[in-house]
Write a protein that holds these residues in place. Structure first.
Motif, PDB file in Angstrom:
ATOM      1  N   GLU A 167      19.838  12.202  -6.751  1.00 18.56           N
ATOM      2  CA  GLU A 167      18.654  12.330  -7.596  1.00 18.56           C
ATOM      3  C   GLU A 167      18.136  10.965  -8.019  1.00 18.56           C
ATOM      4  O   GLU A 167      16.933  10.726  -8.025  1.00 18.56           O
ATOM      5  CB  GLU A 167      18.974  13.179  -8.829  1.00 18.56           C
ATOM      6  N   ASP A 168      19.040  10.035  -8.375  1.00 24.60           N
ATOM      7  CA  ASP A 168      18.629   8.679  -8.741  1.00 24.60           C
ATOM      8  C   ASP A 168      17.957   7.981  -7.560  1.00 24.60           C
ATOM      9  O   ASP A 168      16.947   7.295  -7.724  1.00 24.60           O
ATOM     10  CB  ASP A 168      19.825   7.845  -9.208  1.00 24.60           C
ATOM     11  N   GLU A 169      18.517   8.154  -6.386  1.00 24.48           N
ATOM     12  CA  GLU A 169      17.953   7.536  -5.197  1.00 24.48           C
ATOM     13  C   GLU A 169      16.579   8.121  -4.882  1.00 24.48           C
ATOM     14  O   GLU A 169      15.651   7.395  -4.526  1.00 24.48           O
ATOM     15  CB  GLU A 169      18.891   7.737  -4.009  1.00 24.48           C
ATOM     16  N   ARG A 220      14.473   9.400  -7.077  1.00 23.07           N
ATOM     17  CA  ARG A 220      13.562   8.861  -8.082  1.00 23.07           C
ATOM     18  C   ARG A 220      13.144   7.435  -7.733  1.00 23.07           C
ATOM     19  O   ARG A 220      11.990   7.057  -7.907  1.00 23.07           O
ATOM     20  CB  ARG A 220      14.217   8.876  -9.468  1.00 23.07           C
ATOM     21  N   GLU A 221      14.088   6.645  -7.266  1.00 24.60           N
ATOM     22  CA  GLU A 221      13.799   5.265  -6.896  1.00 24.60           C
ATOM     23  C   GLU A 221      12.798   5.202  -5.746  1.00 24.60           C
ATOM     24  O   GLU A 221      11.859   4.414  -5.764  1.00 24.60           O
ATOM     25  CB  GLU A 221      15.094   4.556  -6.501  1.00 24.60           C
ATOM     26  N   ILE A 222      12.985   6.039  -4.737  1.00 26.18           N
ATOM     27  CA  ILE A 222      12.072   6.063  -3.591  1.00 26.18           C
ATOM     28  C   ILE A 222      10.691   6.547  -4.020  1.00 26.18           C
ATOM     29  O   ILE A 222       9.673   5.968  -3.643  1.00 26.18           O
ATOM     30  CB  ILE A 222      12.638   6.944  -2.457  1.00 26.18           C
ATOM     31  N   ALA A 223      10.634   7.586  -4.848  1.00 27.05           N
ATOM     32  CA  ALA A 223       9.355   8.091  -5.335  1.00 27.05           C
ATOM     33  C   ALA A 223       8.648   7.022  -6.169  1.00 27.05           C
ATOM     34  O   ALA A 223       7.429   6.854  -6.073  1.00 27.05           O
ATOM     35  CB  ALA A 223       9.559   9.355  -6.156  1.00 27.05           C
ATOM     36  N   GLY A 224       9.401   6.294  -6.969  1.00 25.37           N
ATOM     37  CA  GLY A 224       8.825   5.227  -7.789  1.00 25.37           C
ATOM     38  C   GLY A 224       8.214   4.121  -6.944  1.00 25.37           C
ATOM     39  O   GLY A 224       7.244   3.482  -7.347  1.00 25.37           O
ATOM     40  N   PHE A 225       8.781   3.886  -5.778  1.00 20.12           N
ATOM     41  CA  PHE A 225       8.252   2.858  -4.883  1.00 20.12           C
ATOM     42  C   PHE A 225       6.830   3.204  -4.454  1.00 20.12           C
ATOM     43  O   PHE A 225       5.995   2.320  -4.298  1.00 20.12           O
ATOM     44  CB  PHE A 225       9.156   2.731  -3.663  1.00 20.12           C
ATOM     45  N   PHE A 226       6.540   4.488  -4.263  1.00 20.15           N
ATOM     46  CA  PHE A 226       5.236   4.910  -3.786  1.00 20.15           C
ATOM     47  C   PHE A 226       4.222   5.131  -4.902  1.00 20.15           C
ATOM     48  O   PHE A 226       3.038   5.260  -4.655  1.00 20.15           O
ATOM     49  CB  PHE A 226       5.364   6.192  -2.961  1.00 20.15           C
ATOM     50  N   GLN A 227       4.670   5.174  -6.141  1.00 18.63           N
ATOM     51  CA  GLN A 227       3.762   5.415  -7.245  1.00 18.63           C
ATOM     52  C   GLN A 227       3.046   4.112  -7.625  1.00 18.63           C
ATOM     53  O   GLN A 227       3.629   3.050  -7.620  1.00 18.63           O
ATOM     54  CB  GLN A 227       4.500   5.960  -8.459  1.00 18.63           C
ATOM     55  N   SER A 228       1.809   4.252  -8.005  1.00 16.36           N
ATOM     56  CA  SER A 228       1.016   3.083  -8.409  1.00 16.36           C
ATOM     57  C   SER A 228       1.435   2.636  -9.798  1.00 16.36           C
ATOM     58  O   SER A 228       1.736   3.430 -10.667  1.00 16.36           O
ATOM     59  CB  SER A 228      -0.462   3.459  -8.413  1.00 16.36           C
ATOM     60  N   ARG A 229       1.456   1.342 -10.001  1.00 18.18           N
ATOM     61  CA  ARG A 229       1.797   0.777 -11.306  1.00 18.18           C
ATOM     62  C   ARG A 229       0.537   0.225 -12.004  1.00 18.18           C
ATOM     63  O   ARG A 229       0.636  -0.648 -12.847  1.00 18.18           O
ATOM     64  CB  ARG A 229       2.816  -0.350 -11.131  1.00 18.18           C
ATOM     65  N   ILE A 230      -0.629   0.737 -11.611  1.00 16.88           N
ATOM     66  CA  ILE A 230      -1.897   0.244 -12.167  1.00 16.88           C
ATOM     67  C   ILE A 230      -2.047   0.670 -13.606  1.00 16.88           C
ATOM     68  O   ILE A 230      -1.763   1.699 -14.039  1.00 16.88           O
ATOM     69  CB  ILE A 230      -3.087   0.744 -11.321  1.00 16.88           C
TER      70      ILE A 230
END
Length: 73
Positions: free
Chosen positions: A59-61, A63-73
């Motif tokens: 689950e942590d992994e 979340r980490e992968i999903a976070g990579f694709f999310q915009s930080r704008i």
């Protein structure tokens, strides 16, 4: 007891090197001939070995992968 684990690259330069090393592709082909999203998916699914005793949960992994694709704008 296993005391280390493989850690993936942290920068675009490391990603390019990792892909070139694994596939034998040239830097020019990696940068101009392959879709960026395809490269990221290839790298996110690659095996890793990272130093440390605590392993990440699936689950942590995820979340980490999903976070990579999310915009930080």
């Amino acid at each position: 007891e296993l005391r280390s684990r493989y850690e993936r690259s942290h920068s675009p330069f490391g990603f390019v090197w990792q892909i070139a090393d694994a596939t034998g592709w040239s830097v020019d082909y990696i940068l101009n001939g392959v879709n960026y999203q395809t490269l990221i998916m290839m790298l996110s699914d690659a095996p890793r070995y990272v130093r440390g005793t605590k392993a990440k949960s699936e689950e942590d992994e995820a979340r980490e992968i999903a976070g990579f694709f999310q915009s930080r704008i």
